[in-house]
Design a protein around this motif. Structure first.
Motif, PDB file in Angstrom:
ATOM      1  N   GLN A   1       0.837  -1.186   0.000  1.00 13.23           N
ATOM      2  CA  GLN A   1       0.000   0.000   0.000  1.00 13.23           C
ATOM      3  C   GLN A   1       0.877   1.243   0.000  1.00 13.23           C
ATOM      4  OE1 GLN A   1      -3.163  -0.396  -0.272  1.00 13.23           O
ATOM      5  NE2 GLN A   1      -4.027   1.649   0.057  1.00 13.23           N
ATOM      6  N   GLN A   3       1.259   5.311   0.394  1.00 13.17           N
ATOM      7  CA  GLN A   3       0.665   6.526   0.938  1.00 13.17           C
ATOM      8  C   GLN A   3       1.327   7.728   0.286  1.00 13.17           C
ATOM      9  OE1 GLN A   3       1.960   4.124   3.461  1.00 13.17           O
ATOM     10  NE2 GLN A   3      -0.016   3.148   3.059  1.00 13.17           N
ATOM     11  N   ASP A 112      -3.409   4.210  -9.293  1.00 15.39           N
ATOM     12  CA  ASP A 112      -3.817   3.256  -8.276  1.00 15.39           C
ATOM     13  C   ASP A 112      -3.871   3.839  -6.868  1.00 15.39           C
ATOM     14  OD1 ASP A 112      -1.770   1.739 -10.392  1.00 15.39           O
ATOM     15  OD2 ASP A 112      -3.635   0.638  -9.980  1.00 15.39           O
ATOM     16  N   TYR A 113      -3.072   4.841  -6.627  1.00 14.94           N
ATOM     17  CA  TYR A 113      -3.002   5.432  -5.294  1.00 14.94           C
ATOM     18  C   TYR A 113      -3.069   6.952  -5.424  1.00 14.94           C
ATOM     19  CZ  TYR A 113      -1.218   0.798  -4.260  1.00 14.94           C
ATOM     20  OH  TYR A 113      -1.069  -0.564  -4.152  1.00 14.94           O
TER      21      TYR A 113
END
Length: 124
Positions: A1, A3, A112-113
């Motif tokens: 993941q 950030q 995607d982020y």
């Protein structure tokens, strides 16, 4: 993941400059293409600029070409957006985004982020 956290926004006068930064964590930064998007009040999310994993390839929206420069520092997990000759129509919330794909994309669905966004206001 991954950030993403944007910084550097704020208020500027027309004709002035602002520099935005985006700090990435939680992933292998050099494996992501990075982009900047913006959303002006009452408008759709708009592509601003993108940069390839290595930083060699860049792509800009026509509305900012020649006034904006995207860059990245893979050693520091940072991507930057230098904005010059600011116009009131540059007022928007600016978002940093990461794309695990290979190509440099201007399509938001390829990313995607996303960061939380940061306000940029340009006064006339």
């Amino acid at each position: 993941q991954v950030q993403l956290v944007e910084s550097g926004g704020g208020l500027a006068q027309a004709g002035g400059s602002l520099s935005l930064s985006c700090a990435a964590s939680g992933g292998t930064f050099s494996s992501y293409a990075m982009g900047w998007f913006r959303r002006a009040p009452g408008k759709e999310l708009e592509f601003v600029a993108a940069i390839s994993r290595s930083g060699i390839n860049t792509h800009y929206a026509d509305t900012v070409k020649g006034r904006v420069t995207i860059s990245r520092d893979n050693a520091k997990n940072m991507v930057h957006l230098q904005m010059n000759s600011l116009k009131p129509e540059d007022t928007a919330v600016y978002y940093c985004a990461a794309d695990v794909g290979v190509l440099v994309s201007n399509w938001r669905n390829d990313y995607d982020y996303w960061g939380q966004g940061i306000q940029v206001t340009v006064s006339s």
